[in-house]
Design a protein around this motif. Structure first.
Motif, PDB file in Angstrom:
ATOM      1  N   TYR A 198       0.801  -1.221   0.000  1.00  0.00           N
ATOM      2  CA  TYR A 198       0.000   0.000   0.000  1.00  0.00           C
ATOM      3  C   TYR A 198       0.835   1.273   0.000  1.00  0.00           C
ATOM      4  O   TYR A 198       0.325   2.348  -0.307  1.00  0.00           O
ATOM      5  CB  TYR A 198      -0.909   0.022   1.236  1.00  0.00           C
ATOM      6  N   SER A 199       2.093   1.167   0.374  1.00  0.00           N
ATOM      7  CA  SER A 199       2.902   2.365   0.552  1.00  0.00           C
ATOM      8  C   SER A 199       4.214   2.251  -0.205  1.00  0.00           C
ATOM      9  O   SER A 199       4.916   1.245  -0.094  1.00  0.00           O
ATOM     10  CB  SER A 199       3.200   2.577   2.046  1.00  0.00           C
ATOM     11  N   ASP A 200       4.533   3.292  -0.977  1.00  0.00           N
ATOM     12  CA  ASP A 200       5.857   3.358  -1.593  1.00  0.00           C
ATOM     13  C   ASP A 200       6.663   4.486  -0.956  1.00  0.00           C
ATOM     14  O   ASP A 200       7.526   5.088  -1.571  1.00  0.00           O
ATOM     15  CB  ASP A 200       5.760   3.552  -3.105  1.00  0.00           C
ATOM     16  N   PHE A 201       6.340   4.762   0.322  1.00  0.00           N
ATOM     17  CA  PHE A 201       7.062   5.800   1.052  1.00  0.00           C
ATOM     18  C   PHE A 201       8.548   5.466   1.068  1.00  0.00           C
ATOM     19  O   PHE A 201       8.941   4.316   1.267  1.00  0.00           O
ATOM     20  CB  PHE A 201       6.527   5.912   2.476  1.00  0.00           C
ATOM     21  N   PHE A 202       9.384   6.478   0.877  1.00  0.00           N
ATOM     22  CA  PHE A 202      10.790   6.231   0.581  1.00  0.00           C
ATOM     23  C   PHE A 202      11.573   5.585   1.723  1.00  0.00           C
ATOM     24  O   PHE A 202      12.655   5.072   1.497  1.00  0.00           O
ATOM     25  CB  PHE A 202      11.484   7.519   0.113  1.00  0.00           C
ATOM     26  N   GLY A 203      11.039   5.582   2.946  1.00  0.00           N
ATOM     27  CA  GLY A 203      11.761   4.943   4.037  1.00  0.00           C
ATOM     28  C   GLY A 203      11.433   3.480   4.236  1.00  0.00           C
ATOM     29  O   GLY A 203      12.191   2.743   4.877  1.00  0.00           O
ATOM     30  N   ASP A 204      10.305   3.012   3.678  1.00  0.00           N
ATOM     31  CA  ASP A 204       9.840   1.664   3.978  1.00  0.00           C
ATOM     32  C   ASP A 204      10.717   0.574   3.371  1.00  0.00           C
ATOM     33  O   ASP A 204      10.874  -0.502   3.947  1.00  0.00           O
ATOM     34  CB  ASP A 204       8.393   1.486   3.516  1.00  0.00           C
ATOM     35  N   LEU A 205      11.288   0.809   2.201  1.00  0.00           N
ATOM     36  CA  LEU A 205      12.164  -0.189   1.596  1.00  0.00           C
ATOM     37  C   LEU A 205      13.447  -0.369   2.407  1.00  0.00           C
ATOM     38  O   LEU A 205      13.967  -1.482   2.521  1.00  0.00           O
ATOM     39  CB  LEU A 205      12.498   0.200   0.156  1.00  0.00           C
ATOM     40  N   THR A 206      13.941   0.698   2.983  1.00  0.00           N
ATOM     41  CA  THR A 206      15.139   0.598   3.823  1.00  0.00           C
ATOM     42  C   THR A 206      14.867  -0.261   5.048  1.00  0.00           C
ATOM     43  O   THR A 206      15.711  -1.071   5.458  1.00  0.00           O
ATOM     44  CB  THR A 206      15.606   1.997   4.256  1.00  0.00           C
ATOM     45  N   ILE A 207      13.685  -0.102   5.632  1.00  0.00           N
ATOM     46  CA  ILE A 207      13.314  -0.928   6.779  1.00  0.00           C
ATOM     47  C   ILE A 207      13.310  -2.399   6.386  1.00  0.00           C
ATOM     48  O   ILE A 207      13.855  -3.255   7.095  1.00  0.00           O
ATOM     49  CB  ILE A 207      11.936  -0.502   7.330  1.00  0.00           C
ATOM     50  N   MET A 208      12.707  -2.708   5.232  1.00  0.00           N
ATOM     51  CA  MET A 208      12.663  -4.097   4.775  1.00  0.00           C
ATOM     52  C   MET A 208      14.068  -4.641   4.524  1.00  0.00           C
ATOM     53  O   MET A 208      14.397  -5.771   4.913  1.00  0.00           O
ATOM     54  CB  MET A 208      11.816  -4.208   3.511  1.00  0.00           C
ATOM     55  N   LYS A 209      14.893  -3.868   3.875  1.00  0.00           N
ATOM     56  CA  LYS A 209      16.262  -4.301   3.587  1.00  0.00           C
ATOM     57  C   LYS A 209      16.991  -4.678   4.875  1.00  0.00           C
ATOM     58  O   LYS A 209      17.674  -5.720   4.941  1.00  0.00           O
ATOM     59  CB  LYS A 209      17.011  -3.184   2.865  1.00  0.00           C
ATOM     60  N   ASN A 210      16.846  -3.869   5.903  1.00  0.00           N
ATOM     61  CA  ASN A 210      17.541  -4.131   7.163  1.00  0.00           C
ATOM     62  C   ASN A 210      16.970  -5.345   7.890  1.00  0.00           C
ATOM     63  O   ASN A 210      17.715  -6.103   8.527  1.00  0.00           O
ATOM     64  CB  ASN A 210      17.480  -2.895   8.056  1.00  0.00           C
ATOM     65  N   ILE A 211      15.656  -5.542   7.793  1.00  0.00           N
ATOM     66  CA  ILE A 211      15.042  -6.722   8.409  1.00  0.00           C
ATOM     67  C   ILE A 211      15.581  -7.993   7.757  1.00  0.00           C
ATOM     68  O   ILE A 211      15.957  -8.953   8.438  1.00  0.00           O
ATOM     69  CB  ILE A 211      13.507  -6.665   8.292  1.00  0.00           C
ATOM     70  N   VAL A 212      15.619  -8.003   6.422  1.00  0.00           N
ATOM     71  CA  VAL A 212      16.123  -9.175   5.693  1.00  0.00           C
ATOM     72  C   VAL A 212      17.590  -9.429   6.037  1.00  0.00           C
ATOM     73  O   VAL A 212      18.008 -10.576   6.265  1.00  0.00           O
ATOM     74  CB  VAL A 212      15.939  -8.982   4.174  1.00  0.00           C
ATOM     75  N   LYS A 213      18.373  -8.372   6.093  1.00  0.00           N
ATOM     76  CA  LYS A 213      19.790  -8.506   6.446  1.00  0.00           C
ATOM     77  C   LYS A 213      19.954  -9.127   7.830  1.00  0.00           C
ATOM     78  O   LYS A 213      20.749 -10.064   8.019  1.00  0.00           O
ATOM     79  CB  LYS A 213      20.461  -7.131   6.408  1.00  0.00           C
ATOM     80  N   ASP A 214      19.198  -8.632   8.801  1.00  0.00           N
ATOM     81  CA  ASP A 214      19.309  -9.146  10.166  1.00  0.00           C
ATOM     82  C   ASP A 214      18.821 -10.594  10.250  1.00  0.00           C
ATOM     83  O   ASP A 214      19.410 -11.419  10.958  1.00  0.00           O
ATOM     84  CB  ASP A 214      18.503  -8.272  11.129  1.00  0.00           C
ATOM     85  N   LEU A 215      17.745 -10.899   9.518  1.00  0.00           N
ATOM     86  CA  LEU A 215      17.188 -12.251   9.564  1.00  0.00           C
ATOM     87  C   LEU A 215      18.186 -13.277   9.048  1.00  0.00           C
ATOM     88  O   LEU A 215      18.420 -14.316   9.685  1.00  0.00           O
ATOM     89  CB  LEU A 215      15.898 -12.307   8.745  1.00  0.00           C
ATOM     90  N   TYR A 216      18.814 -12.979   7.904  1.00  0.00           N
ATOM     91  CA  TYR A 216      19.720 -13.961   7.309  1.00  0.00           C
ATOM     92  C   TYR A 216      21.128 -13.914   7.894  1.00  0.00           C
ATOM     93  O   TYR A 216      22.004 -14.662   7.459  1.00  0.00           O
ATOM     94  CB  TYR A 216      19.712 -13.827   5.787  1.00  0.00           C
ATOM     95  N   SER A 217      21.310 -13.074   8.885  1.00  0.00           N
ATOM     96  CA  SER A 217      22.520 -13.191   9.700  1.00  0.00           C
ATOM     97  C   SER A 217      22.314 -14.225  10.807  1.00  0.00           C
ATOM     98  O   SER A 217      23.273 -14.663  11.445  1.00  0.00           O
ATOM     99  CB  SER A 217      22.886 -11.836  10.319  1.00  0.00           C
ATOM    100  N   LEU A 218      21.040 -14.630  10.998  1.00  0.00           N
ATOM    101  CA  LEU A 218      20.706 -15.580  12.059  1.00  0.00           C
ATOM    102  C   LEU A 218      20.286 -16.948  11.529  1.00  0.00           C
ATOM    103  O   LEU A 218      20.430 -17.953  12.225  1.00  0.00           O
ATOM    104  CB  LEU A 218      19.570 -15.017  12.927  1.00  0.00           C
ATOM    105  N   ILE A 219      19.726 -17.002  10.332  1.00  0.00           N
ATOM    106  CA  ILE A 219      19.295 -18.274   9.750  1.00  0.00           C
ATOM    107  C   ILE A 219      19.882 -18.411   8.352  1.00  0.00           C
ATOM    108  O   ILE A 219      20.273 -17.425   7.729  1.00  0.00           O
ATOM    109  CB  ILE A 219      17.754 -18.389   9.678  1.00  0.00           C
ATOM    110  N   GLN A 220      19.923 -19.641   7.872  1.00  0.00           N
ATOM    111  CA  GLN A 220      20.459 -19.895   6.536  1.00  0.00           C
ATOM    112  C   GLN A 220      19.399 -19.601   5.485  1.00  0.00           C
ATOM    113  O   GLN A 220      18.238 -19.990   5.625  1.00  0.00           O
ATOM    114  CB  GLN A 220      20.920 -21.350   6.418  1.00  0.00           C
ATOM    115  N   PHE A 221      19.805 -18.914   4.447  1.00  0.00           N
ATOM    116  CA  PHE A 221      18.891 -18.613   3.342  1.00  0.00           C
ATOM    117  C   PHE A 221      18.569 -19.891   2.579  1.00  0.00           C
ATOM    118  O   PHE A 221      19.460 -20.647   2.208  1.00  0.00           O
ATOM    119  CB  PHE A 221      19.534 -17.593   2.402  1.00  0.00           C
TER     120      PHE A 221
END
Length: 301
Positions: A198-221
């Motif tokens: 619903y949102s293409d606000f310019f900060g939301d993609l950065t939040i997603m990028k960081n979540i994915v980065k943190d997640l795959y530092s803990l589990i195997q892709f």
């Protein structure tokens, strides 16, 4: 919708313009003008702060930050908590000049004291980073952990679940509780995926990028279970991925050519994964909004 003269508006007709505007998928220039005119009229006629914040928010999304500040300040003078929070963002990120952490802290504190959880986690960030106040990591952890019960079980896509859960996950990792951190990040990722529809606000993609980065530092892709936003991880490396959206196949490829790394899809090239998610479109819709329309993802190479 069509351009209307402010003089011809009534409160009811102005409210109807707002309702009609939010139903539009791709507003035109004249729709934007009618929307702004309607809000200006409602502000003048009712003096209600919700309209001031709404118009300020529209200008903020258009990156017209000086006008956003003007309307937020107008609402803040009447004690509007959302205006306090938004002014915190204006000054924290230096939207109208250099960052002003003193003003940011002031407005975040006002909003936080009134129960605004977004302002509260931003206030926590200021303690963590030592912005205006001395660094106090213990205070940061205390605030973030205190917000968890307030946001746990939230269902609104735009509740700050990703922001708070991702911060709390890092705290849990430091405390040795990786399993709980993983669960929080998975929930945060799903919330953020829905938000990006619903949102293409310019900060939301950065939040997603960081979540994915943190997640795959803990589990195997695992490419057998990847979703659209797992491409933030996968496309860091040379690979070829098939994406089926609306039953149409698209090939996304990350590769080196003459020592130059880039990502391609549908005969268009992107310099990195950030630009890919920011600019890639399918049927004139941003790829990031296609999360629920993905039929299939497969790692080909």
């Amino acid at each position: 919708m069509y351009l209307r003269c402010i003089m011809a508006l009534t409160i009811e007709s102005a409210k109807q313009i707002l309702d009609d505007y939010y139903d539009l998928v791709h507003p035109k220039y004249e729709d934007d003008i009618a929307f702004m005119d309607a809000l200006e009229f409602l502000i003048k006629e009712t003096n209600e702060t919700e309209y001031m914040v709404e118009l300020g928010g529209w200008y903020y999304e258009q990156k017209q930050f000086d006008l956003a500040e003007e309307y937020y300040l107008m609402a803040a003078k009447q004690g509007n908590v959302d205006a306090y929070e938004c002014l915190g963002y204006i000054y924290y990120y230096g939207r109208v000049g250099q960052p002003d952490y003193e003003k940011a802290f002031h407005y975040y504190k006002l909003a936080s004291d009134l129960g605004d959880v977004i302002a509260a986690y931003k206030l926590a960030d200021m303690y963590k980073n030592g912005y205006y106040v001395p660094k106090d990591y213990t205070k940061y952890v205390q605030i973030i952990k205190g917000l968890y019960p307030l946001i746990q079980g939230a269902t609104n896509t735009f509740d700050p679940v990703p922001e708070i859960y991702s911060r709390l996950a890092k705290i849990y990792v430091e405390e040795g509780n990786e399993d709980q951190a993983i669960q929080l990040l998975l929930i945060a990722k799903e919330f953020q995926s829905q938000r990006l529809i619903y949102s293409d606000f310019f900060g939301d993609l950065t939040i997603m990028k960081n979540i994915v980065k943190d997640l795959y530092s803990l589990i195997q892709f695992d490419p057998d279970y990847m979703d659209l936003f797992d491409l933030y991880y996968a496309l860091q490396f040379p690979c070829k991925i098939l994406i089926e959206i609306h039953n149409q196949e698209h090939i996304v490829e990350a590769k080196y050519e003459d020592e130059y790394f880039y990502i391609s899809m549908d005969d268009k090239n992107y310099e990195d994964v950030d630009q890919f998610f920011l600019k890639a479109k399918i049927d004139d819709e941003h790829l990031s909004s296609q999360y629920v329309n993905v039929n299939y993802l497969e790692m080909l190479d």
